[in-house]
Structures are given as C-alpha cells and as structure tokens.
Design a protein around this motif. Structure first.
Motif, PDB file in Angstrom:
ATOM      1  N   ALA A  36       0.837  -1.202   0.000  1.00 39.66           N
ATOM      2  CA  ALA A  36       0.000   0.000   0.000  1.00 39.66           C
ATOM      3  C   ALA A  36       0.872   1.252   0.000  1.00 39.66           C
ATOM      4  O   ALA A  36       0.977   1.950   0.992  1.00 39.66           O
ATOM      5  CB  ALA A  36      -0.925  -0.013   1.200  1.00 39.66           C
ATOM      6  N   VAL A  37       1.479   1.517  -1.140  1.00 46.13           N
ATOM      7  CA  VAL A  37       2.463   2.599  -1.228  1.00 46.13           C
ATOM      8  C   VAL A  37       1.864   3.953  -0.884  1.00 46.13           C
ATOM      9  O   VAL A  37       2.477   4.766  -0.203  1.00 46.13           O
ATOM     10  CB  VAL A  37       3.083   2.629  -2.645  1.00 46.13           C
ATOM     11  CG1 VAL A  37       3.987   3.828  -2.810  1.00 46.13           C
ATOM     12  CG2 VAL A  37       3.844   1.357  -2.900  1.00 46.13           C
ATOM     13  N   CYS A  38       0.616   4.209  -1.350  1.00 48.55           N
ATOM     14  CA  CYS A  38       0.019   5.533  -1.115  1.00 48.55           C
ATOM     15  C   CYS A  38      -0.669   5.601   0.234  1.00 48.55           C
ATOM     16  O   CYS A  38      -1.296   6.610   0.564  1.00 48.55           O
ATOM     17  CB  CYS A  38      -0.950   5.896  -2.233  1.00 48.55           C
ATOM     18  SG  CYS A  38      -2.449   4.899  -2.215  1.00 48.55           S
ATOM     19  N   GLY A  40      -3.206   3.865   1.194  1.00 48.01           N
ATOM     20  CA  GLY A  40      -4.642   3.573   1.152  1.00 48.01           C
ATOM     21  C   GLY A  40      -5.489   4.689   0.572  1.00 48.01           C
ATOM     22  O   GLY A  40      -6.687   4.753   0.801  1.00 48.01           O
ATOM     23  N   GLY A  42      -5.843   5.147  -2.668  1.00 47.11           N
ATOM     24  CA  GLY A  42      -6.390   4.729  -3.951  1.00 47.11           C
ATOM     25  C   GLY A  42      -5.649   5.307  -5.133  1.00 47.11           C
ATOM     26  O   GLY A  42      -6.129   5.257  -6.264  1.00 47.11           O
ATOM     27  N   THR A  43      -4.459   5.839  -4.912  1.00 53.86           N
ATOM     28  CA  THR A  43      -3.759   6.484  -6.030  1.00 53.86           C
ATOM     29  C   THR A  43      -2.602   5.650  -6.585  1.00 53.86           C
ATOM     30  O   THR A  43      -2.257   5.782  -7.748  1.00 53.86           O
ATOM     31  CB  THR A  43      -3.205   7.858  -5.595  1.00 53.86           C
ATOM     32  OG1 THR A  43      -2.422   7.674  -4.417  1.00 53.86           O
ATOM     33  CG2 THR A  43      -4.317   8.832  -5.298  1.00 53.86           C
ATOM     34  N   CYS A  44      -2.004   4.783  -5.763  1.00 55.82           N
ATOM     35  CA  CYS A  44      -0.803   4.089  -6.258  1.00 55.82           C
ATOM     36  C   CYS A  44      -1.137   2.832  -7.063  1.00 55.82           C
ATOM     37  O   CYS A  44      -0.316   2.350  -7.829  1.00 55.82           O
ATOM     38  CB  CYS A  44       0.125   3.733  -5.096  1.00 55.82           C
ATOM     39  SG  CYS A  44      -0.514   2.408  -4.045  1.00 55.82           S
ATOM     40  N   LYS A  45      -2.341   2.299  -6.865  1.00 57.19           N
ATOM     41  CA  LYS A  45      -2.822   1.100  -7.581  1.00 57.19           C
ATOM     42  C   LYS A  45      -1.966  -0.141  -7.319  1.00 57.19           C
ATOM     43  O   LYS A  45      -1.919  -1.060  -8.121  1.00 57.19           O
ATOM     44  CB  LYS A  45      -2.887   1.339  -9.105  1.00 57.19           C
ATOM     45  CG  LYS A  45      -3.499   2.656  -9.516  1.00 57.19           C
ATOM     46  CD  LYS A  45      -5.010   2.521  -9.684  1.00 57.19           C
ATOM     47  CE  LYS A  45      -5.630   3.765 -10.258  1.00 57.19           C
ATOM     48  NZ  LYS A  45      -6.101   4.740  -9.296  1.00 57.19           N
ATOM     49  N   LYS A  46      -1.237  -0.130  -6.191  1.00 56.37           N
ATOM     50  CA  LYS A  46      -0.352  -1.262  -5.901  1.00 56.37           C
ATOM     51  C   LYS A  46      -1.067  -2.363  -5.126  1.00 56.37           C
ATOM     52  O   LYS A  46      -0.523  -3.441  -4.952  1.00 56.37           O
ATOM     53  CB  LYS A  46       0.848  -0.798  -5.060  1.00 56.37           C
ATOM     54  CG  LYS A  46       1.703   0.225  -5.735  1.00 56.37           C
ATOM     55  CD  LYS A  46       2.645  -0.445  -6.674  1.00 56.37           C
ATOM     56  CE  LYS A  46       3.536   0.584  -7.334  1.00 56.37           C
ATOM     57  NZ  LYS A  46       4.213   0.080  -8.491  1.00 56.37           N
ATOM     58  N   CYS A  47      -2.254  -2.054  -4.595  1.00 57.23           N
ATOM     59  CA  CYS A  47      -2.898  -3.019  -3.697  1.00 57.23           C
ATOM     60  C   CYS A  47      -3.977  -3.825  -4.427  1.00 57.23           C
ATOM     61  O   CYS A  47      -4.924  -4.291  -3.826  1.00 57.23           O
ATOM     62  CB  CYS A  47      -3.492  -2.277  -2.504  1.00 57.23           C
ATOM     63  SG  CYS A  47      -4.827  -1.178  -3.002  1.00 57.23           S
ATOM     64  N   LEU A  59      -9.124  -2.555  -6.022  1.00 55.94           N
ATOM     65  CA  LEU A  59      -8.102  -2.029  -5.113  1.00 55.94           C
ATOM     66  C   LEU A  59      -8.538  -2.347  -3.681  1.00 55.94           C
ATOM     67  O   LEU A  59      -9.630  -1.953  -3.258  1.00 55.94           O
ATOM     68  CB  LEU A  59      -7.967  -0.510  -5.279  1.00 55.94           C
ATOM     69  CG  LEU A  59      -7.382  -0.036  -6.603  1.00 55.94           C
ATOM     70  CD1 LEU A  59      -7.342   1.493  -6.659  1.00 55.94           C
ATOM     71  CD2 LEU A  59      -5.977  -0.596  -6.809  1.00 55.94           C
ATOM     72  N   CYS A  61      -7.651  -1.195  -0.926  1.00 54.22           N
ATOM     73  CA  CYS A  61      -7.814  -0.054  -0.005  1.00 54.22           C
ATOM     74  C   CYS A  61      -9.127   0.670  -0.230  1.00 54.22           C
ATOM     75  O   CYS A  61      -9.541   1.470   0.603  1.00 54.22           O
ATOM     76  CB  CYS A  61      -6.633   0.906  -0.134  1.00 54.22           C
ATOM     77  SG  CYS A  61      -6.571   1.763  -1.702  1.00 54.22           S
TER      78      CYS A  61
HETATM   79 FE1  FES Z   1      -2.466   2.705  -2.983  1.00 50.93          FE
HETATM   80 FE2  FES Z   1      -4.505   1.053  -2.607  1.00 50.93          FE
HETATM   81  S1  FES Z   1      -2.894   1.459  -1.331  1.00 50.93           S
HETATM   82  S2  FES Z   1      -4.074   2.291  -4.266  1.00 50.93           S
END
Ligand code: FES
Length: 522
Positions: A36-38, A40, A42-47, A59, A61
């Motif tokens: 969860a780079v950002c 949570g 919802g901007t990094c799209k890593k989750c 996502l 988060c």
């Molecule tokens: Fe970054 Fe879900 S934690 S988009």
C-alpha cells in the motif's frame, strides 16, 4: 453488526471481519501485508487483488466488504515477495543469492531466524533463488524466565544460567528447523547457512556472550559485531560444514533485528523523513533519511502482546482483535470467528480508542460517568472490586467467561504507549523535527499490521500526522534476515548501516521524565 468470512488465496488464510471494513484492513488481519504505497488513498494502484469467481480486479484499499469473499493476492501486490522491496522509499532492493556458490552443487538451503523476546520466527529459504519454502514460529521458550529482556538479563547473571538460557534458544531453533524440514520434506543436512537476528539481549544469549553489562548503566553490548561461526560450535542441527551468521547490533538496547528492519526498508536511501516503529515488548524506533539516522529503544513492556492485561492474550484464536462502535453499542472482531476468550494488543488499542470516543474514559485514562450514553453502552459500565470496569463481552453460558477492561488494564496500555511515544518525541527533538515533518511512518513487528491506524492515532501512540502516511511493513526484521541470509552485499550494507545509525539512550535524556509523563495522556 454483520460479519463476513474472507478467504485469502493462495495463502488459504481465513478471517471473519465486520461489514464495512476495508479489504486492505482484512488482509492485515490475516497477516498479509499488501503493497500500500500511497497509504490507502487509492492512487498508487499497488494493492490490486482479484475477487472470485470471475477474477475481477479491485483495489483493496477502496473495497468495502459487504459479503463473504474469496480473494486472490497476486505476488506483485505483496510488500515482501521474492524480492524484498520497499517501494515508496526507494526502488527495489535486488537480492543476489551469492553466498551459496561456495557450497557443493545441489540443493542448498538456508534458514533465516528472528529471535524476538516473545516469538521466534524461522523461514526455510532456497539459497539459489531466495524463495521461501516454509515458515514456522513459536513462543520463545525463555518467556518462562520473564516476559521482557531485563528479566532474561537478570536471570543470566552467572555462566551456568546464561548457558541454560542459551541452550533453551538453541533447542527452540533446532525444533523449528526440524519442523521446517518435515514441512518441506528435506533433510537438515541440506541446510548450509543460517542467519539470525534479534535484539541485543537475544543475540548475546544465542551466542552465549555475557549479558550482565546490558543490565547496568551505561547498558553496553559485549559485542556489536556480526559473527560467522560453525554450527557445531553451538550445536545447531544443520550441515556441519555450513555457517551461522549473526548481524551487527546497533547498541545495547537496539539489536540486529533493528539493523535488519532498517535494511529491509532501505531507510538509508530514503529521501523523505521516515519513522520506523517496531512495536513489541521492546519498541525500537528509527528516525531519519539518507542524510542522518538515529534510533532508540523503549521498554514498552508486554501490554501490546496482551500480557499484564486482565483478559489479555497474544493474537490467538478467540482473541478480540478489533473493537468498533456500531449502532449505539460496540462490535467485536474475534480471531477464528468464535466466542471471544481474550483480547490481544490490537483489540486493546481499539477498545481504548472506542472508550475515549464514547467519553467513558477521559484523556488522563480515568473512567468517567458520561451522561449521554446509549443504554447498551451504559449497561457495560460496571463495578469490579469497587473499581470501574467496562464489559467487552458477557458470557453467554457457563463454558464461557466474561471479558472486562479494568482501570489497571488502561494504565498498562497507557504506560506502554507512553514509552513508545516518548521515545519518538525524544528522537524528533534530537533531529529537530516536528510531527508534520515526518512524511511516512512504517509500522513493523509481527503485531504492527493488525493495529488499526485510526486507533493508534486516537490513543496517541504515533505522532499527529495524516493517516495515509502510516504504512504497515509486517515482520520486517524477518524479511531483513532473509535478505541477509542470501546476499553478501546485504551483509556488507548492514555493517555500514548499523554504524551509521546513531543511538540515543532516551532514559538518560534530561527531559525524559517530563516527556514520558506528557505522553501518558490520551
Ligand atoms: Fe495505494 Fe490502494 S494502497 S491504491
């Protein structure tokens, strides 16, 4: 409130969680750390995770749970997978499994061990590609000599007693190794390397080094150095031609486990001001960035592990792990989805946050008698031995037990959180940094990822920063140990890192008492 069952694949972990919880939170409760780079937003799209039956990607988060789910987690969405990575701090740290080259051809395995004061974790790793083949964990059997490092130091005052504690941890690791071998159907002879991290006391007991001086000012380690030794020398059951590696300690009370965490998150390359908090019986804190790093240790005591709490336990089946306000009453999430039998650290933090929100306890931690309580909450406020207490769960039949939160429980939590917060404040002061200057807080520790961030902020465990700056990194000490197991480059890096981190003895700071007292309040 409704609860739903969430199954995580391919781990096959199953938890039950209250309706409306986020999928990211549910993964944390299942012990799975998503990337969860950002934080949570919802901007990094890593989750990104996939939902059965059609594999729809969502996502975690942003996904609010409103039904039972089976969720598949792709490797790319995990924080620690194959490559131990710390995106958000720096690009990935590449593991170079170079150490195995010196061993005879064939399957070369290694074991990474994190000796915690309370829990010992061992991972069986294929040295050639860094893959985890099996994981085992056990309570540190030394806990019967006391639940914190000080009690172990006090016990190991003579050679004979030190040898006794040493033998106990070696037996424990041999037991874990045997379990790893049977799980992966391999022979212990195939294990050539072992890398062991732990706090300085655990490191010294493992190596059978004197610990007496760790218990007396100025709390000096006997040795801070990394060591390589023959497994035969300390009776570890693995290939006798192999090697056991221990990692640099930072100071008397900040050990090689913190070095491993700092390595895993690559804090020495961080551009932004980063705070790493490893919450355990001893809380270790590292603050800084690529320019400067400092560390401290705080004697939080075992309250976060559920010890010294009247209904407390570790995060085992039957433990309340989350408490939320719902519809004029409270609602509980219980590990194993069974009737509650105890409350673990994350549940305790939640419960106190809820009591603060309800006004049932005041900022000093004292029970009050607020006027505007719903009937359901008011009925939970009781007297126990002439002391106010809050009933978390009322036994439904004779085989169950009612669970309470007492004034003393709240005091224990207050002491634990004040120890951590005071440590953070004193490091901030040393670095000349205000709360808002901290751009990310990385919560480590086997228990860190179960905490709800809102509650940690509500009780004042962490600096006042926006919630999305708080991220979970799971048992980063064990992840660091994995990196150190397979890569000589990481071993060299750890050496530099441990010397770069400046240690602050917080109890010796002139304003320690004042800061600690301030940090007690919620
Ligand atoms: Fe970054 Fe879900 S934690 S988009």
């Amino acid at each position: 409130m409704k609860h739903f069952n969430i199954t995580f694949k391919p781990d096959d972990r199953r938890i039950s969680i209250h309706a409306g919880a986020m999928l990211l939170e549910a993964a944390g409760q299942a012990g799975i750390i998503l990337n969860a780079v950002c934080g949570g937003k919802g901007t990094c799209k890593k989750c990104m995770v996939n939902l059965a039956p059609d594999g729809r990607a969502v996502l975690a988060c942003l996904y609010r749970i409103d039904s039972d789910l089976t969720v598949t987690i792709p490797p790319s969405s995990r924080l620690f997978e194959h490559k131990i990575l710390t995106e958000g701090i720096t690009p990935q740290t590449e593991i170079r499994p170079d150490i195995y080259e010196k061993y005879p051809a064939g399957k070369i395995l290694g074991v990474a061990v994190d000796i915690g004061t309370t829990t010992v974790v061992a991972k069986l790793i294929d040295m050639t590609d860094g893959k985890i083949l099996a994981i085992e964990a056990e309570l540190n059997p030394q806990t019967r000599f006391g639940d914190d490092s000080i009690s172990r130091i006090n016990y190991a005052q003579t050679d004979a007693k030190l040898t006794e504690l040493h033998k106990i941890i070696i037996d424990c690791i041999n037991g874990l190794t045997a379990k790893l071998c049977s799980r992966a159907s391999i022979d212990a002879e195939q294990i050539y390397e072992m890398c062991v991290v732990g706090n300085t006391t655990m490191n010294h007991i493992f190596l059978k080094l004197p610990v007496v001086q760790l218990g007396q000012a100025p709390y000096k380690a006997f040795s801070l150095d990394a060591k390589d030794l023959s497994p035969e020398k300390i009776a570890l059951q693995m290939n006798h031609t192999g090697n056991v590696h221990t990692v640099e300690n930072i100071a008397g009370f900040v050990g090689s486990d913190t070095t491993a965490v700092a390595l895993a998150v690559d804090i020495s390359s961080a551009n932004e001001m980063t705070l790493v908090v490893d919450i355990g019986t001893n809380g270790e804190i590292v603050l800084g960035n690529k320019d400067k790093l400092c560390a401290a240790s705080c004697a939080a005591g075992p309250a976060f592990e559920g010890a010294r709490i009247s209904s407390g336990s570790r995060a085992v089946d039957g433990a309340i792990e989350a408490v939320v306000i719902n519809d004029g009453d409270i609602d509980l999430d219980v590990i194993g989805n069974c009737p509650p039998r105890s409350i673990c650290g994350s549940g305790l933090i939640d419960a106190v946050a809820v009591l603060l929100d309800l006004g049932v306890i005041d900022p000093t931690g004292r029970f009050t008698k607020p006027n505007e309580l719903s009937p359901a909450i008011a009925a939970r406020l009781i007297q126990q031995d002439n002391q106010p207490a809050f009933c978390l769960y009322r036994a439904a039949n004779v085989s169950e037990r009612s669970l309470f939160l007492t004034q003393k429980d709240i005091r224990e939590l207050q002491l634990a959180k004040a120890a951590i917060r005071a440590g953070i404040k004193l490091l901030q002061k040393k670095a000349g940094i205000k709360d808002d200057d901290i751009k990310q807080v990385l919560l480590a520790g086997a228990f860190g990822n179960y905490i709800r961030r809102e509650s940690a902020l509500r009780i004042g465990l962490l600096p006042r920063i926006p919630i999305e700056r708080i991220k979970f990194i799971g048992n980063a000490a064990a992840s660091g140990a994995e990196m150190l197991l397979v890569s000589s480059q990481c071993r060299a890096q750890a050496k530099k890192l441990a010397r770069k981190i400046e240690y602050l003895e917080i109890a010796h700071q002139p304003d320690f008492q004042t800061v600690f007292a301030e940090s007690m309040s919620f």
